[in-house]
Design an enzyme around this catalytic site. Structure first.
Site, PDB file in Angstrom:
ATOM      1  N   LYS A  48       0.808  -1.224   0.000  1.00  0.00           N
ATOM      2  CA  LYS A  48       0.000   0.000   0.000  1.00  0.00           C
ATOM      3  C   LYS A  48       0.841   1.273   0.000  1.00  0.00           C
ATOM      4  O   LYS A  48       0.328   2.346  -0.312  1.00  0.00           O
ATOM      5  CB  LYS A  48      -0.976  -0.001   1.173  1.00  0.00           C
TER       6      LYS A  48
HETATM    7  N1  PMP Z   1      -3.505  -8.030   1.491  1.00  0.00           N
HETATM    8  C1  PMP Z   1      -3.608  -7.105   2.447  1.00  0.00           C
HETATM    9  C2  PMP Z   1      -3.040  -7.397   3.791  1.00  0.00           C
HETATM   10  C3  PMP Z   1      -4.268  -5.900   2.197  1.00  0.00           C
HETATM   11  O1  PMP Z   1      -4.375  -4.977   3.165  1.00  0.00           O
HETATM   12  C4  PMP Z   1      -4.833  -5.686   0.921  1.00  0.00           C
HETATM   13  C5  PMP Z   1      -5.559  -4.411   0.635  1.00  0.00           C
HETATM   14  N2  PMP Z   1      -6.880  -4.338   1.096  1.00  0.00           N
HETATM   15  C6  PMP Z   1      -4.709  -6.692  -0.049  1.00  0.00           C
HETATM   16  C7  PMP Z   1      -4.035  -7.841   0.279  1.00  0.00           C
HETATM   17  C8  PMP Z   1      -5.329  -6.580  -1.414  1.00  0.00           C
HETATM   18  O2  PMP Z   1      -4.701  -5.631  -2.237  1.00  0.00           O
HETATM   19  P1  PMP Z   1      -5.592  -4.765  -3.204  1.00  0.00           P
HETATM   20  O3  PMP Z   1      -6.409  -3.839  -2.353  1.00  0.00           O
HETATM   21  O4  PMP Z   1      -4.604  -4.026  -4.058  1.00  0.00           O
HETATM   22  O5  PMP Z   1      -6.455  -5.668  -3.988  1.00  0.00           O
END
Ligand code: PMP
Length: 344
Positions: A48
């Site tokens: 992120k």
């Molecule tokens: N794994 C974790 C620990 C996350 O916080 C997130 C984000 N919500 C994701 C996977 C998924 O990534 P994305 O939001 O880019 O689909």
């Protein structure tokens, strides 16, 4: 390595260029070469960081954000941490609406990073005024000059990964990647990365990982929102109870659902077998690989890349707590077998 023999101006310079690390043991029963893109090497310990920095810098470029302004977001924790980190360096106030499903560790961390945190009930519908979406919207309206990142409905979330994660993986595998396996929450990671990779080679197979209790897989297959798919589950950051526009369903070939229990055990197995201390969704993504492997998906020369989104330290009171695992009923005979002779 980006770290070697270099002094950096601030932590933001360390975002991206995460390592691709070979998985030597955990999938050795299957044909193919397995590699993990380990996003915990980002300074905020998750993928992120990429979207926080990219989206904030795009807002600065457009002139809608200047120092002293407030940045608002809904987040399961990681995005909030990254936004808080970027806000400290760049001089913004950070306000976060967080799901009550998030671990206490994550919430404490956000506060430590200077964010103002609103904890909102997890098991209400997205249009309920108490949901973290609605709370963030309301705060955005109330706080003058605020910017709402809105990662679930922001195309820039996809762009961030299209411009960084995708090209990095392509380069690191010297264009030899055959499969991408990635969790889908907002969908930004899988969509941006897959969009870039498929532009380079349309034959790269993209497998999204979804949770039981989420609507994403069903929507991908039917393009219909099926409320019956929604029920509570434990994995944070994976799957959704709505359809995010930050997910490009066309670049994903298939979604696989994984259980809370198997994902938890697989996360522990990654630590035990590869020495990588990663988060719950890394276990989920690896669990999807196990399922695909068992179905005979992979061939000898395939190069499978799995994205490990964050670090294990964020789950000490959950997946990495024996007490928590016991309370969930996750320690049973079935999972002794899943542990493949590796004891814990
Ligand atoms: N794994 C974790 C620990 C996350 O916080 C997130 C984000 N919500 C994701 C996977 C998924 O990534 P994305 O939001 O880019 O689909």
């Amino acid at each position: 390595m980006k770290h070697k023999n270099k002094v950096f101006d601030n932590v933001l310079d360390l975002i991206g260029q995460t390592p691709l690390i070979k998985l030597n043991k955990i999938a050795s029963e299957f044909k193919g070469n397995f590699y993990a893109k380990v996003e915990s090497f980002n300074p905020g310990h998750s993928s992120k960081d990429r979207i926080a920095l990219y989206i904030i810098e795009q807002a600065e470029k457009k002139g809608i954000l200047s120092p002293g302004d407030t940045i608002i977001e809904t987040t399961s924790g990681n995005t909030g941490f990254s936004i808080a980190m970027v806000s400290i360096i760049k001089g913004y106030d950070c306000v976060l609406a967080v799901s009550s499903k998030s671990s206490a560790d994550k919430i404490d961390m956000l506060k430590t990073m200077g964010a103002k945190v609103y904890v909102c009930p997890a098991h209400v519908s997205a249009d309920d005024p108490r949901s973290y979406y609605q709370v963030a919207k309301r705060l955005h309206e109330e706080i003058k000059g605020s910017v709402y990142i809105n990662q679930y409905f922001n195309e820039l979330n996809i762009d961030a990964h299209y411009k960084s994660t995708g090209p990095e993986i392509w380069k690191q595998t010297e264009g030899k990647i055959t499969h991408l396996v990635a969790c889908s929450g907002t969908g930004g990671t899988i969509s941006g990365t897959a969009r870039y990779l498929k532009e380079q080679n349309p034959n790269v197979k993209v497998i999204g990982v979804d949770a039981f209790g989420s609507v994403i897989k069903k929507y991908h297959e039917t393009r219909e929102f099926d409320e019956k798919e929604i029920y509570p589950y434990r994995i944070e950051g994976l799957g959704k109870n709505l359809i995010p526009t930050a997910t490009d369903f066309d670049v994903v070939d298939e979604f696989i659902k994984v259980t809370d229990e198997e994902s938890a055990h697989t996360a522990r197995l990654i630590a035990k077998s590869e020495g990588m201390f990663v988060g719950y969704t890394s276990g989920a993504a690896m669990q999807a690989i196990m399922q695909l492997g068992e179905q005979g998906e992979f061939k000898k020369d395939d190069n499978i890349v799995v994205i490990f989104p964050d670090h294990g330290s964020r789950y000490m009171s959950k997946v990495y707590s024996d007490k928590w695992m016991n309370e969930q009923g996750f320690f049973d005979s079935k999972n002794e077998a899943a542990a493949q002779n590796i004891q814990y």
